[in-house]
Each structure stands twice: as C-alpha cells, then as structure tokens.
Design a protein around this motif. Structure first.
Motif, mmCIF file in Angstrom:
data_model
loop_
_atom_site.group_PDB
_atom_site.id
_atom_site.type_symbol
_atom_site.label_atom_id
_atom_site.label_comp_id
_atom_site.label_asym_id
_atom_site.label_seq_id
_atom_site.Cartn_x
_atom_site.Cartn_y
_atom_site.Cartn_z
ATOM 1 N N THR A 61 97.313 14.509 29.424
ATOM 2 C CA THR A 61 97.979 13.209 29.306
ATOM 3 C C THR A 61 98.409 12.687 30.672
ATOM 4 O OG1 THR A 61 98.767 13.823 27.098
ATOM 5 C CG2 THR A 61 99.867 11.974 28.185
ATOM 6 N N VAL A 62 99.070 13.539 31.444
ATOM 7 C CA VAL A 62 99.531 13.128 32.777
ATOM 8 C C VAL A 62 98.337 12.827 33.682
ATOM 9 C CG1 VAL A 62 100.773 13.868 34.846
ATOM 10 C CG2 VAL A 62 101.694 14.418 32.589
ATOM 11 N N GLY A 63 97.336 13.707 33.671
ATOM 12 C CA GLY A 63 96.169 13.525 34.533
ATOM 13 C C GLY A 63 95.388 12.271 34.221
ATOM 14 N N THR A 64 95.285 11.917 32.946
ATOM 15 C CA THR A 64 94.575 10.692 32.558
ATOM 16 C C THR A 64 95.322 9.457 33.042
ATOM 17 O OG1 THR A 64 93.651 11.783 30.600
ATOM 18 C CG2 THR A 64 93.671 9.374 30.604
ATOM 19 N N LEU A 65 96.643 9.454 32.883
ATOM 20 C CA LEU A 65 97.457 8.308 33.320
ATOM 21 C C LEU A 65 97.382 8.116 34.830
ATOM 22 C CD1 LEU A 65 100.632 8.794 31.070
ATOM 23 C CD2 LEU A 65 98.883 7.017 30.851
ATOM 24 N N THR A 66 97.462 9.209 35.587
ATOM 25 C CA THR A 66 97.424 9.082 37.046
ATOM 26 C C THR A 66 96.047 8.634 37.530
ATOM 27 O OG1 THR A 66 96.957 11.467 37.251
ATOM 28 C CG2 THR A 66 99.266 10.765 37.431
ATOM 29 N N PHE A 67 94.984 9.120 36.878
ATOM 30 C CA PHE A 67 93.633 8.679 37.246
ATOM 31 C C PHE A 67 93.497 7.176 37.017
ATOM 32 C CE2 PHE A 67 89.258 7.559 36.533
ATOM 33 C CZ PHE A 67 88.559 8.290 37.478
ATOM 34 N N CYS A 68 93.965 6.708 35.872
ATOM 35 C CA CYS A 68 93.851 5.282 35.550
ATOM 36 C C CYS A 68 94.627 4.436 36.554
ATOM 37 C CB CYS A 68 94.360 5.024 34.136
ATOM 38 S SG CYS A 68 93.269 5.673 32.840
ATOM 39 N N THR A 98 95.171 14.917 38.023
ATOM 40 C CA THR A 98 93.886 14.972 37.315
ATOM 41 C C THR A 98 93.098 16.204 37.736
ATOM 42 O OG1 THR A 98 93.882 12.552 37.524
ATOM 43 C CG2 THR A 98 91.902 13.580 36.632
ATOM 44 N N PHE A 99 93.086 16.476 39.044
ATOM 45 C CA PHE A 99 92.397 17.674 39.544
ATOM 46 C C PHE A 99 92.982 18.936 38.899
ATOM 47 C CE2 PHE A 99 92.057 15.340 43.903
ATOM 48 C CZ PHE A 99 91.172 14.426 43.350
ATOM 49 N N PHE A 110 90.204 18.106 46.398
ATOM 50 C CA PHE A 110 89.903 18.187 44.963
ATOM 51 C C PHE A 110 89.660 19.633 44.558
ATOM 52 C CE2 PHE A 110 85.990 17.814 42.046
ATOM 53 C CZ PHE A 110 86.748 18.036 40.905
ATOM 54 N N LYS A 111 88.777 20.332 45.279
ATOM 55 C CA LYS A 111 88.465 21.712 44.919
ATOM 56 C C LYS A 111 89.635 22.648 45.187
ATOM 57 C CE LYS A 111 85.404 22.451 43.150
ATOM 58 N NZ LYS A 111 85.035 22.181 41.740
ATOM 59 N N PHE A 112 90.466 22.344 46.196
ATOM 60 C CA PHE A 112 91.656 23.150 46.454
ATOM 61 C C PHE A 112 92.597 23.103 45.250
ATOM 62 C CE2 PHE A 112 96.182 22.745 47.668
ATOM 63 C CZ PHE A 112 96.423 24.069 48.017
ATOM 64 N N THR A 113 92.906 21.886 44.799
ATOM 65 C CA THR A 113 93.841 21.734 43.675
ATOM 66 C C THR A 113 93.250 22.294 42.391
ATOM 67 O OG1 THR A 113 94.594 19.680 44.731
ATOM 68 C CG2 THR A 113 95.330 20.088 42.479
ATOM 69 N N GLN A 114 91.973 22.046 42.158
ATOM 70 C CA GLN A 114 91.327 22.526 40.937
ATOM 71 C C GLN A 114 91.280 24.050 40.900
ATOM 72 O OE1 GLN A 114 86.959 22.181 40.264
ATOM 73 N NE2 GLN A 114 87.510 20.788 38.593
ATOM 74 N N SER A 115 90.893 24.670 42.005
ATOM 75 C CA SER A 115 90.793 26.133 42.021
ATOM 76 C C SER A 115 92.163 26.785 41.954
ATOM 77 C CB SER A 115 90.043 26.606 43.270
ATOM 78 O OG SER A 115 90.652 26.127 44.445
ATOM 79 N N LEU A 116 93.176 26.125 42.519
ATOM 80 C CA LEU A 116 94.545 26.654 42.448
ATOM 81 C C LEU A 116 95.035 26.673 41.001
ATOM 82 C CD1 LEU A 116 96.615 27.600 44.629
ATOM 83 C CD2 LEU A 116 97.696 25.354 44.392
ATOM 84 N N SER A 117 94.779 25.589 40.263
ATOM 85 C CA SER A 117 95.210 25.542 38.865
ATOM 86 C C SER A 117 94.386 26.487 37.999
ATOM 87 C CB SER A 117 95.116 24.108 38.320
ATOM 88 O OG SER A 117 93.787 23.637 38.330
ATOM 89 N N ALA A 118 93.114 26.660 38.336
ATOM 90 C CA ALA A 118 92.279 27.612 37.601
ATOM 91 C C ALA A 118 92.816 29.029 37.773
ATOM 92 C CB ALA A 118 90.832 27.534 38.085
ATOM 93 N N ARG A 148 85.825 3.151 35.745
ATOM 94 C CA ARG A 148 85.723 4.575 35.426
ATOM 95 C C ARG A 148 86.742 5.011 34.381
ATOM 96 N NH1 ARG A 148 83.952 4.518 41.166
ATOM 97 N NH2 ARG A 148 85.932 3.473 41.561
ATOM 98 N N ASP A 149 87.800 4.214 34.204
ATOM 99 C CA ASP A 149 88.875 4.619 33.289
ATOM 100 C C ASP A 149 88.444 4.719 31.824
ATOM 101 O OD1 ASP A 149 88.840 1.858 34.266
ATOM 102 O OD2 ASP A 149 90.320 1.439 32.716
ATOM 103 N N PRO A 150 87.540 3.867 31.295
ATOM 104 C CA PRO A 150 87.133 4.063 29.897
ATOM 105 C C PRO A 150 86.462 5.413 29.643
ATOM 106 C CG PRO A 150 86.527 1.867 30.628
ATOM 107 C CD PRO A 150 86.951 2.632 31.847
ATOM 108 N N ILE A 151 85.691 5.907 30.632
ATOM 109 C CA ILE A 151 85.012 7.186 30.457
ATOM 110 C C ILE A 151 86.020 8.328 30.483
ATOM 111 C CG2 ILE A 151 83.294 8.747 31.453
ATOM 112 C CD1 ILE A 151 81.846 6.250 32.504
ATOM 113 N N VAL A 152 86.997 8.244 31.385
ATOM 114 C CA VAL A 152 88.050 9.265 31.425
ATOM 115 C C VAL A 152 88.876 9.232 30.141
ATOM 116 C CG1 VAL A 152 90.202 9.918 32.585
ATOM 117 C CG2 VAL A 152 88.168 9.448 33.930
#
Length: 405
Positions: A379-386, A201-202, A347-355, A263-267
């Motif tokens: 799709t993958v990030g939503t499933l793993t978050f849920c 998700t990150f 979270f910020k490590f993974t997010q900034s790496l993908s950015a 939190r899953d309905p909002i995601v």
C-alpha cells in the motif's frame, strides 16, 4: 541450493556449508556493493561491467562441481559483488539504449526474457530431481554443468552487444565522471525526495521477492493436506515464471501504448492483483506452514486447501511482480536518464536489503504476519510510486517529448 547442499552433506560429512548462510552472505554483499557499483560502472562502462558480473555467476555455479565449504562461501561473496555489477550495468545499458518512447517497451521485453529462466530452469530441475530424496553426485554434475554452460553462453552474448554510442546506437554515457564522483552522486541522489519516495516501492519489491522465491514454496511443501505437497514446489515456480513472462511480455509489446496513460495504472493493477492473491493465500494455507509441517485446516470448504488456488496465487505473485518491476525500470530510465547508474544501484541496494530482512524474519514469523507486512508495504509503496509518477508526468507534459541524444 539447500536441497543440493543437504545431499552433499549426506555423502561428505566434512562439508558443513549452509544454503541459508550462503544466501545471507550473497544478499549482504549485494546490498553493500551496490554503493561501489556506480564507481565500477564509470571506470568500465556498462558492457564490461555486465560481463564482469556475469563471470562471477559462472564461477559460483561451477563451484558446486567441486563442493567445498570454503569455496561455497568465497564464491557467495564473489557473486554478491557480481550481482551488484550486472544489475547496475544492465540498468544503465537499458537506459542508454532507449528513448522516452521505448524505455517502457524495452523494460518489459527485458523483464520477460529475464523471468523466462524461472520457467525453463524449474522445468529442467523438476525433471532432473523427480522422485529423488537425495540428489546424487551424477545428477548434481549434470545439473551444474548445464547451468555453467548456459551462464557461459549468456556472458558470450554480452560480448556481442553494441557499445552505447557506437554507430549511433544510443548515448555513449550518462556523465558519471570519475569513480569517486559516481559514489558522491549515489549519496546525493539517495537523499532526494523522489528517491526516498521510490525507496518504499523498492523495499516492497524486495519483501515480495523473498516471499514468492522462498517463503511461499516452503508453505506449499509444509501443507500436508495437499495430496503431494513436494510436487507443488516445482509447479509453483513454473506458474510464477509464467506470470512474470506474461506481465513483462504484455508491457513490452504494448509499452508504447500503455506509457501514454502513465505507469501508475500498471502499478495499481499489480497492487490489486497482489491484494487478491494475499487474500486467497490467507484462505488457502495454514498460518504455521512457513515454520513446520502442518495438517491444520484452511478456511476453504471442508478445511482442505486447493491446489488450483495455490497455483493461481503463484501466477498472480509473478504477474504482480512484473507489473511493479517493469514500471520501476521504466521510471528510473525516464526520470533519471542522466543519472541511471546510481539510480539503478540504489534500487538494487534497497531491494536486496529488504529481501535480506525478509529472509531473516522468515524463520520466526507465521504466514499471517508475512501477509500483513506485505499488505502494509504494498500500500505504501504503491502510493509513493504514484506520487513520483504524477510529478514526472506533469514535468514531461511541460516540455516537448524528445528522444535521448
């Protein structure tokens, strides 16, 4: 930044700095320094960590008042480290000052306040840069003095924040221990099943962050079938900011109500909004638009792209991003209430790496490849978050709902 740097180069041939290289340096240092941020957090505490990070932003912005290539790259390194400090510090502070019942509300309010800068900042720069191909020194001075003052006011406000634990305001700390122990906690946490799942998700939030902050605006400005494509860049930023503010505000105001349903309905809402958005972008913009100016037709009527659809997509990009990020903040503050510093750093490590990865492949990939990558990781990030949220929900139901103390 790149527009300003090109203007500086036009006035001073000795200036050889690049906005793209600066961004690459910032994100590389940002990603790397996130591993050390929890150690700094354990030594300084969240309040001083945020202040230290905020000061680096002021220095970076003020550096444009005396444009030198060396200063640009040195301050890029500095603000990359500062970004890791301020994001990790504020995530930890938000957690310490919240309870299980207020973390969703507080995350939404924080996100709306943060993203308001996209609206006001774009409005300010839109009017300052209006009708100018070259940003002259006088205009640059006005803009960067204003931004430096705003940054200084922001850091000044950080000094007034109550210290966690003082006068009963939240918990004093989350037990990070020594700086070395905090680093060990980060490595141990990164290998857990839930954090590995959330990393997907990150990763998606980092890719879509780069897409809406860099790629999409470039696509709009390069689509020459628009009547005035350059004007759309500033407007797009304002609509993205409006979507971010609305999303954060709604989930902040109604946080106590939405958290009852998980939190899953909002995601999932954010996922559906982004899927519709990517489809409309596919129909509206030509595939070569990220790479070059193009007059290729769109799939809409008569082959002409729609400005209304383009701005609607900007709004949807911002709103969907708010759906994901507010719930990430909420789940990290809830699931990792006793380990929030390392959790937010990862979270910020993974997010900034993908950015950074998205910025890298943006120079070679056509638009349709961007959209395919976004759809796959969304799709993958939503499933793993849920999956993590459902586990957390079961765990919460199994014990009484008590506030942090």
């Amino acid at each position: 930044m790149q527009v300003v740097i090109k203007s500086i180069q036009a006035e001073d041939p000795n200036f050889s700095g690049s906005g793209y290289i600066s961004l690459a340096v910032i994100y590389a240092v940002f990603a790397s320094f996130n591993w050390l941020a929890p150690s700094c957090l354990s030594y300084l505490g969240p309040k001083l960590t945020m202040i230290a990070g905020g000061i680096t932003y002021i220095i970076f912005v003020a550096g444009f008042l005396w444009p030198q290539t060396v200063i640009l790259y040195l301050t890029s390194v500095l603000v990359g480290a500062g970004a890791a400090l301020i994001w990790t510090g504020q995530g930890n502070y938000l957690t310490l000052m919240s309870t299980q019942k207020t973390i969703s509300r507080n995350s939404g309010i924080f996100w709306a306040m943060l993203q308001s800068s996209m609206l006001f900042g774009n409005l300010f720069v839109f009017y300052q840069f209006m009708g100018k191909e070259i940003i002259d020194q006088h205009t640059r001075t006005i803009v960067f003095i204003a931004l430096t003052v705003v940054g200084a006011i922001g850091v000044g406000i950080l000094f007034t924040l109550p210290k966690p634990g003082a006068d009963g305001s939240g918990r004093a700390d989350d037990g990070l221990g020594s700086p070395f122990n905090a680093l060990k906690k980060s490595f141990a946490l990164f290998k857990t099943r839930d954090m590995l799942l959330l990393s997907a998700t990150f990763f998606y939030t980092g890719i879509e962050l780069s897409f809406f902050s860099g790629v999409y605006s470039a696509c709009l400005s390069a689509t020459l079938r628009f009547p005035d494509p350059k004007r759309l860049v500033g407007l797009s930023g304002m609509f993205i900011g409006t979507g971010e503010i609305l999303g954060g505000g709604v989930f902040g105001i109604f946080g106590s109500k939405t958290v009852k349903f998980g939190r899953d309905p909002i995601v999932l809402l954010g996922y559906l909004v982004h899927m519709l958005c990517f489809f409309l972008i596919f129909l509206n913009l030509p595939t070569m638009s990220p790479l070059q100016n193009t007059r290729d037709p769109s799939f809409l009527a008569n082959g002409h792209p729609s400005e209304v659809v383009a701005m609607l997509c900007s709004f949807m990009l911002g709103f969907g991003d708010a759906c994901f990020n507010t719930q990430i903040y909420s789940i990290l503050g809830s699931v990792y209430e006793d380990n929030s510093g390392p959790a937010f750093a990862l979270f910020k490590f993974t997010q900034s790496l993908s950015a950074a990865a998205c910025f890298f492949y943006s120079s070679v990939f056509e638009l349709y490849w961007h959209l395919a990558i976004l759809v796959a990781f969304a799709t993958v990030g939503t499933l793993t978050f849920c999956a993590v949220e459902w586990k957390a929900h079961r765990h919460l139901k199994a014990k009484p709902d008590t506030p942090f103390d």
